[in-house]
Write a protein that holds these residues in place. Structure first.
Motif, PDB file in Angstrom:
ATOM      1  N   ASN A  33      -0.413  -2.876   0.315  1.00 16.18           N
ATOM      2  CA  ASN A  33      -1.342  -2.314   1.293  1.00 16.18           C
ATOM      3  C   ASN A  33      -0.789  -1.039   1.914  1.00 16.18           C
ATOM      4  O   ASN A  33      -1.534  -0.092   2.173  1.00 16.18           O
ATOM      5  CB  ASN A  33      -1.644  -3.337   2.387  1.00 16.18           C
ATOM      6  CG  ASN A  33      -2.540  -4.451   1.910  1.00 16.18           C
ATOM      7  OD1 ASN A  33      -3.263  -4.311   0.923  1.00 16.18           O
ATOM      8  ND2 ASN A  33      -2.483  -5.583   2.581  1.00 16.18           N
ATOM      9  N   GLU A  34       0.519  -0.987   2.171  1.00 15.64           N
ATOM     10  CA  GLU A  34       1.135   0.223   2.723  1.00 15.64           C
ATOM     11  C   GLU A  34       1.062   1.373   1.730  1.00 15.64           C
ATOM     12  O   GLU A  34       0.827   2.516   2.114  1.00 15.64           O
ATOM     13  CB  GLU A  34       2.587  -0.046   3.119  1.00 15.64           C
ATOM     14  CG  GLU A  34       2.740  -0.874   4.367  1.00 15.64           C
ATOM     15  CD  GLU A  34       2.169  -0.186   5.592  1.00 15.64           C
ATOM     16  OE1 GLU A  34       2.349   1.045   5.738  1.00 15.64           O
ATOM     17  OE2 GLU A  34       1.512  -0.875   6.389  1.00 15.64           O
ATOM     18  N   LYS A  35       1.256   1.071   0.449  1.00 13.86           N
ATOM     19  CA  LYS A  35       1.166   2.118  -0.566  1.00 13.86           C
ATOM     20  C   LYS A  35      -0.256   2.670  -0.655  1.00 13.86           C
ATOM     21  O   LYS A  35      -0.454   3.873  -0.813  1.00 13.86           O
ATOM     22  CB  LYS A  35       1.603   1.573  -1.927  1.00 13.86           C
ATOM     23  CG  LYS A  35       3.091   1.368  -2.050  1.00 13.86           C
ATOM     24  CD  LYS A  35       3.434   0.832  -3.420  1.00 13.86           C
ATOM     25  CE  LYS A  35       4.921   0.522  -3.518  1.00 13.86           C
ATOM     26  NZ  LYS A  35       5.267  -0.070  -4.829  1.00 13.86           N
ATOM     27  N   GLU A  36      -1.249   1.789  -0.538  1.00  8.74           N
ATOM     28  CA  GLU A  36      -2.640   2.237  -0.604  1.00  8.74           C
ATOM     29  C   GLU A  36      -3.023   3.050   0.620  1.00  8.74           C
ATOM     30  O   GLU A  36      -3.805   3.998   0.532  1.00  8.74           O
ATOM     31  CB  GLU A  36      -3.562   1.028  -0.727  1.00  8.74           C
ATOM     32  CG  GLU A  36      -3.463   0.340  -2.061  1.00  8.74           C
ATOM     33  CD  GLU A  36      -4.314  -0.923  -2.135  1.00  8.74           C
ATOM     34  OE1 GLU A  36      -5.083  -1.186  -1.195  1.00  8.74           O
ATOM     35  OE2 GLU A  36      -4.200  -1.646  -3.140  1.00  8.74           O
ATOM     36  N   LYS A  37      -2.470   2.747   1.761  1.00  3.93           N
ATOM     37  CA  LYS A  37      -2.767   3.505   2.975  1.00  3.93           C
ATOM     38  C   LYS A  37      -2.171   4.902   2.932  1.00  3.93           C
ATOM     39  O   LYS A  37      -2.741   5.846   3.482  1.00  3.93           O
ATOM     40  CB  LYS A  37      -2.233   2.767   4.214  1.00  3.93           C
ATOM     41  CG  LYS A  37      -3.019   1.571   4.590  1.00  3.93           C
ATOM     42  CD  LYS A  37      -2.451   0.931   5.835  1.00  3.93           C
ATOM     43  CE  LYS A  37      -3.206  -0.328   6.196  1.00  3.93           C
ATOM     44  NZ  LYS A  37      -2.627  -0.989   7.389  1.00  3.93           N
ATOM     45  N   LYS A  38      -1.036   5.054   2.286  1.00  4.36           N
ATOM     46  CA  LYS A  38      -0.374   6.349   2.204  1.00  4.36           C
ATOM     47  C   LYS A  38      -1.088   7.287   1.251  1.00  4.36           C
ATOM     48  O   LYS A  38      -0.942   8.489   1.327  1.00  4.36           O
ATOM     49  CB  LYS A  38       1.083   6.187   1.763  1.00  4.36           C
ATOM     50  CG  LYS A  38       1.944   5.578   2.840  1.00  4.36           C
ATOM     51  CD  LYS A  38       3.382   5.471   2.416  1.00  4.36           C
ATOM     52  CE  LYS A  38       4.219   4.842   3.520  1.00  4.36           C
ATOM     53  NZ  LYS A  38       5.630   4.695   3.126  1.00  4.36           N
TER      54      LYS A  38
END
Length: 78
Positions: free
Chosen positions: A72-77
């Motif tokens: 999820n953090e990778k997708e937000k970035k």
């Protein structure tokens, strides 16, 4: 259930406030019963009411949940 919790919370806070405001020989008992009611009755009822339909595994830091959080953090970035 939420109305019972609300009523007990109001009663406990009323007991605490009356214990501080009124000058009675049992004012300290009013304060004590109010605090005891909050921590031994209201808080467990509130916790049970909020968690009764939830799965605790969703809130544990397992390897799968950590991997989901990283994805999820990778997708937000992006």
């Amino acid at each position: 259930m939420k109305y019972i919790i609300l009523l007990l919370t109001i009663l406990a806070f009323t007991s605490i406030i009356l214990g501080f405001v009124l000058d009675l020989e049992y004012s300290q008992k009013l304060i004590g019963f109010g605090v005891t009611g909050l921590f031994l009755v209201v808080f467990p009822l509130f916790s049970y009411h909020r968690w009764k339909d939830k799965d605790p595994k969703d809130y544990m830091l397992t390897k799968e949940n950590l991997d989901k959080m990283r994805e999820n953090e990778k997708e937000k970035k992006r």
